[in-house]
Motif scaffolding. Sequence first.
Motif, PDB file in Angstrom:
ATOM      1  N   VAL A  67       0.839  -1.197   0.000  1.00 31.62           N
ATOM      2  CA  VAL A  67       0.000   0.000   0.000  1.00 31.62           C
ATOM      3  C   VAL A  67       0.879   1.254   0.000  1.00 31.62           C
ATOM      4  N   ASP A  68       1.989   1.183   0.714  1.00 29.21           N
ATOM      5  CA  ASP A  68       2.947   2.302   0.722  1.00 29.21           C
ATOM      6  C   ASP A  68       3.421   2.598  -0.702  1.00 29.21           C
ATOM      7  N   TRP A  69       3.841   1.566  -1.416  1.00 24.32           N
ATOM      8  CA  TRP A  69       4.314   1.753  -2.799  1.00 24.32           C
ATOM      9  C   TRP A  69       3.214   2.314  -3.686  1.00 24.32           C
ATOM     10  N   ALA A  70       2.011   1.800  -3.502  1.00 31.35           N
ATOM     11  CA  ALA A  70       0.898   2.218  -4.373  1.00 31.35           C
ATOM     12  C   ALA A  70       0.564   3.696  -4.157  1.00 31.35           C
ATOM     13  N   LEU A  71       0.507   4.135  -2.897  1.00 32.06           N
ATOM     14  CA  LEU A  71       0.174   5.533  -2.605  1.00 32.06           C
ATOM     15  C   LEU A  71       1.280   6.462  -3.103  1.00 32.06           C
ATOM     16  N   GLN A  72       2.522   6.028  -2.853  1.00 35.71           N
ATOM     17  CA  GLN A  72       3.659   6.845  -3.265  1.00 35.71           C
ATOM     18  C   GLN A  72       3.721   6.983  -4.785  1.00 35.71           C
ATOM     19  N   ALA A  73       3.462   5.877  -5.485  1.00 35.78           N
ATOM     20  CA  ALA A  73       3.493   5.910  -6.949  1.00 35.78           C
ATOM     21  C   ALA A  73       2.399   6.828  -7.494  1.00 35.78           C
ATOM     22  N   ARG A  74       1.263   6.821  -6.818  1.00 37.49           N
ATOM     23  CA  ARG A  74       0.133   7.596  -7.313  1.00 37.49           C
ATOM     24  C   ARG A  74       0.289   9.088  -7.030  1.00 37.49           C
ATOM     25  N   TYR A  75       0.772   9.417  -5.838  1.00 42.94           N
ATOM     26  CA  TYR A  75       0.739  10.822  -5.398  1.00 42.94           C
ATOM     27  C   TYR A  75       2.113  11.486  -5.366  1.00 42.94           C
ATOM     28  N   GLY A  76       3.166  10.702  -5.504  1.00 42.57           N
ATOM     29  CA  GLY A  76       4.504  11.286  -5.579  1.00 42.57           C
ATOM     30  C   GLY A  76       5.003  11.923  -4.299  1.00 42.57           C
ATOM     31  N   VAL A  77       4.384  11.584  -3.192  1.00 42.41           N
ATOM     32  CA  VAL A  77       4.878  12.045  -1.886  1.00 42.41           C
ATOM     33  C   VAL A  77       4.913  10.846  -0.951  1.00 42.41           C
ATOM     34  N   SER A  79       3.760   8.354   1.572  1.00 40.67           N
ATOM     35  CA  SER A  79       2.384   7.905   1.799  1.00 40.67           C
ATOM     36  C   SER A  79       1.794   8.435   3.105  1.00 40.67           C
ATOM     37  N   VAL A  80       2.675   8.663   4.090  1.00 43.39           N
ATOM     38  CA  VAL A  80       2.205   9.172   5.382  1.00 43.39           C
ATOM     39  C   VAL A  80       1.644  10.589   5.226  1.00 43.39           C
ATOM     40  N   ALA A  81       2.120  11.313   4.211  1.00 46.26           N
ATOM     41  CA  ALA A  81       1.696  12.703   4.004  1.00 46.26           C
ATOM     42  C   ALA A  81       0.449  12.821   3.118  1.00 46.26           C
ATOM     43  N   VAL A  82       0.049  11.752   2.481  1.00 48.15           N
ATOM     44  CA  VAL A  82      -1.093  11.822   1.554  1.00 48.15           C
ATOM     45  C   VAL A  82      -2.363  12.273   2.286  1.00 48.15           C
ATOM     46  N   GLY A  83      -2.491  11.809   3.518  1.00 46.49           N
ATOM     47  CA  GLY A  83      -3.664  12.157   4.322  1.00 46.49           C
ATOM     48  C   GLY A  83      -3.787  13.644   4.633  1.00 46.49           C
ATOM     49  N   GLN A  84      -2.716  14.395   4.412  1.00 45.87           N
ATOM     50  CA  GLN A  84      -2.793  15.854   4.614  1.00 45.87           C
ATOM     51  C   GLN A  84      -3.408  16.544   3.403  1.00 45.87           C
ATOM     52  N   GLN A  85      -3.369  15.872   2.247  1.00 47.37           N
ATOM     53  CA  GLN A  85      -3.895  16.482   1.019  1.00 47.37           C
ATOM     54  C   GLN A  85      -5.308  16.037   0.713  1.00 47.37           C
ATOM     55  N   ARG A  86      -5.673  14.870   1.165  1.00 47.02           N
ATOM     56  CA  ARG A  86      -6.959  14.299   0.776  1.00 47.02           C
ATOM     57  C   ARG A  86      -7.394  13.307   1.835  1.00 47.02           C
ATOM     58  N   ARG A  87      -8.685  13.024   1.895  1.00 47.28           N
ATOM     59  CA  ARG A  87      -9.160  12.007   2.833  1.00 47.28           C
ATOM     60  C   ARG A  87      -8.784  10.647   2.295  1.00 47.28           C
ATOM     61  N   VAL A  88      -8.170   9.864   3.135  1.00 46.19           N
ATOM     62  CA  VAL A  88      -7.763   8.509   2.767  1.00 46.19           C
ATOM     63  C   VAL A  88      -8.600   7.546   3.602  1.00 46.19           C
ATOM     64  N   VAL A  89      -9.512   6.892   2.929  1.00 43.15           N
ATOM     65  CA  VAL A  89     -10.531   6.102   3.613  1.00 43.15           C
ATOM     66  C   VAL A  89     -10.311   4.618   3.351  1.00 43.15           C
ATOM     67  N   ALA A  90     -10.118   3.857   4.409  1.00 41.91           N
ATOM     68  CA  ALA A  90     -10.072   2.402   4.264  1.00 41.91           C
ATOM     69  C   ALA A  90     -11.476   1.852   4.473  1.00 41.91           C
ATOM     70  N   LEU A  91     -11.890   0.943   3.610  1.00 40.42           N
ATOM     71  CA  LEU A  91     -13.180   0.282   3.783  1.00 40.42           C
ATOM     72  C   LEU A  91     -12.980  -0.914   4.707  1.00 40.42           C
ATOM     73  N   THR A  92     -13.580  -0.833   5.888  1.00 35.64           N
ATOM     74  CA  THR A  92     -13.435  -1.911   6.875  1.00 35.64           C
ATOM     75  C   THR A  92     -14.792  -2.186   7.521  1.00 35.64           C
ATOM     76  N   PRO A  93     -15.068  -3.444   7.851  1.00 37.74           N
ATOM     77  CA  PRO A  93     -16.371  -3.743   8.458  1.00 37.74           C
ATOM     78  C   PRO A  93     -16.564  -3.066   9.809  1.00 37.74           C
ATOM     79  N   GLY A  94     -15.467  -2.745  10.495  1.00 36.89           N
ATOM     80  CA  GLY A  94     -15.579  -2.151  11.834  1.00 36.89           C
ATOM     81  C   GLY A  94     -15.482  -0.638  11.857  1.00 36.89           C
ATOM     82  N   GLY A  95     -15.404   0.000  10.683  1.00 40.22           N
ATOM     83  CA  GLY A  95     -15.226   1.454  10.608  1.00 40.22           C
ATOM     84  C   GLY A  95     -16.475   2.231  10.984  1.00 40.22           C
ATOM     85  N   ARG A  96     -16.389   3.557  10.793  1.00 36.12           N
ATOM     86  CA  ARG A  96     -17.554   4.420  11.045  1.00 36.12           C
ATOM     87  C   ARG A  96     -18.642   4.052  10.042  1.00 36.12           C
TER      88      ARG A  96
END
Length: 227
Positions: A67-77, A79-96
Amino acid sequence: MMQADVFTLFPNWFDWFLGQRHVRNALTLGSSVEAVDYRDSTTLAGRSVDDTPFGGGAGMVLRVDVVDWALQARYGVDSVAVGQQRRVVALTPGGRVLDEELVVELAAAPALTLLCGRYEGFDERILERFCTDQVSIGRYVLAGGELAAMVVLDAVLRKLPGALGDAASAHEESFSAALEGQPEYPHYTRPAEYRGWEVPEVLLSGHHARVAQWRREQSRKRGEGGR
Ligand code: ADE
């Protein structure tokens, strides 16, 4: 307008979704939805993306490095910083749990990233380090997040201006502020009588104020009944 990316192992599942009219309308008006394949950026042997859980147990877990590679490849920053630019939502059965309030909130975001897990789900570090949100479409477990991502996108895209043919239909629909958060009133169309089943007389009266009042009452009644 909304720029949405869905990270998935099954990008072609979204071909059907992207062909639907309200989705196409949203895209025509300048929004985008793109499916990104985790496998396109993995460097693991055999384009692998998952692994067995530490500590044992059934199933496979989506790897944090993948997932780190995928986010980095897509956004060029980082991956930990991607969440500062956009909402990063994981689909999980236990989420909100997705509801009208969350849909409105997500629809207001200019950019959205949805992460679909598969098998037993995500390595916890993905959720902790890369995601701003975890969203569930209900307290049951699907085989993966793809259908959940489509549910989220469907609900969000139809909130965008112009996505629906008739803007009023999004304004006064179930759970909207216009209906004070209540479910929608019942609808009827022709025939006015079918097998002896009649349409409420007030709707045929042509009396707009009475119709509006009846609808408000019905909407409230449904809200109390929880139906
Ligand atoms: N992934 C698996 N089950 C899910 C659910 N109920 N909601 C969102 N994502 C999921």
